[in-house]
Design a protein around this motif. Structure first.
Motif, PDB file in Angstrom:
ATOM      1  N   ARG A 133     -12.257   6.196   4.531  1.00 41.31           N
ATOM      2  CA  ARG A 133     -11.576   6.808   5.663  1.00 41.31           C
ATOM      3  C   ARG A 133     -12.166   8.189   5.916  1.00 41.31           C
ATOM      4  O   ARG A 133     -12.243   9.010   5.016  1.00 41.31           O
ATOM      5  CB  ARG A 133     -10.075   6.904   5.395  1.00 41.31           C
ATOM      6  N   GLY A 138      -0.925   7.454   3.190  1.00 37.87           N
ATOM      7  CA  GLY A 138      -2.369   7.368   3.309  1.00 37.87           C
ATOM      8  C   GLY A 138      -3.071   7.259   1.965  1.00 37.87           C
ATOM      9  O   GLY A 138      -2.515   7.604   0.923  1.00 37.87           O
ATOM     10  N   SER A 186      -4.201   7.818  12.703  1.00 35.05           N
ATOM     11  CA  SER A 186      -4.997   7.038  11.747  1.00 35.05           C
ATOM     12  C   SER A 186      -5.207   5.634  12.284  1.00 35.05           C
ATOM     13  O   SER A 186      -4.262   4.983  12.746  1.00 35.05           O
ATOM     14  CB  SER A 186      -4.275   6.959  10.391  1.00 35.05           C
TER      15      SER A 186
END
Length: 270
Positions: free
Chosen positions: A96, A166, A266
């Motif tokens: 990510r 996350g 996100s």
């Protein structure tokens, strides 16, 4: 069916991950399945679960109502001048990454650009996507993400209150990762059973702080999925006990006026 669940069903693939300092969660000496190699789970930093303050819950409700009403100005008014865009692929082969975007001159420009991070598939004839379609996409994502959020931290959004937990990992930490596979992690130690039954034999344990490999297992009923242990053996875990590191959602930070602003989005796409 919500947009997020529909996207996951459409793009669902078998899953893989890779490494930390040694095998985790497998019974010693358990034989690998035919054609499956042992591996080391990928070390991951998982954001903590949170209980958000009451005024943030109110702000999230207002944001959801604006998104459902397609009130782009109201949504834009709740965004910071700059926001962090976090993106990744659907597999642990792509970590990510975060980048800062903005400021924008008006709501349509902001939401059209951000919506592009949530568009899947080939470009239409002419090579561009209608800005209105991008805006609709991000509004649907906002409404979905704020419906029943699992509030938590994202290691890539310092101090943020996010509608998800996350995960951060290093995809290039010397691991061999199947680029077509999906990963899972667990928020608590989780037993892996040799079949989809609550009383089936436990063949290993998944531990927090790692990304494991999702895998195929014949005959799984709804509510269960297959996972490959570090030994290479495949077992079953309950869906409710595992999480996907590829997450959709948004994060909030407190602002100078004492309220809350959207600080990050996100996404995860092929």
């Amino acid at each position: 069916m919500s947009m997020r669940r529909a996207v996951f069903r459409l793009l669902s693939l078998p899953v893989v991950a890779a490494m930390c300092l040694g095998p985790v969660g497998a019974i010693a000496g358990a034989p690998a399945e035919d054609g499956l190699r042992p591996y080391r789970p990928l070390t991951a930093e998982v954001g903590a679960a949170l209980t958000p303050p009451a005024d943030l819950l109110d702000a999230a409700k207002q944001l959801r109502a604006a998104a459902i009403a397609k009130d782009t100005r109201a949504v834009f008014a709740m965004m910071g001048d700059k926001v962090t865009i976090i993106s990744s692929g659907l597999t642990p082969a792509a970590r990510r990454d975060a980048e800062r975007k903005g400021p924008w001159p008006h709501a349509e420009a902001a939401l059209a650009e951000i919506g592009g991070y949530f568009m899947e598939g080939d470009l239409p004839v002419g090579g561009t996507v209608d800005p209105a379609a991008r805006i609709t996409q991000v509004l649907e994502m906002i409404a979905d993400a704020t419906e029943q959020p699992e509030w938590g931290r994202d290691p890539l959004v310092k101090g943020g209150f996010c509608t998800y937990r996350g995960v951060r990992w290093d995809a290039g930490a010397g691991a061999t990762i199947d680029s077509g596979s999906r990963g899972i992690y667990v928020p608590a130690p989780t037993p892996v059973r040799d079949s989809a039954a609550a009383k089936a034999a436990v063949i290993g344990t998944l531990k927090p702080g790692h990304i494991y490999l999702q895998d195929e297992l014949d005959g799984l009923p709804d509510g269960w999925r297959g996972v490959r242990l570090p030994s290479g053996r495949v077992g079953a875990v309950r869906d409710a006990q595992v999480r996907d590191p590829a997450v959709w959602g948004l994060c909030f930070l407190s602002n100078a006026k004492g309220g809350w602003s959207i600080a990050a989005f996100s996404s995860a796409l092929l």
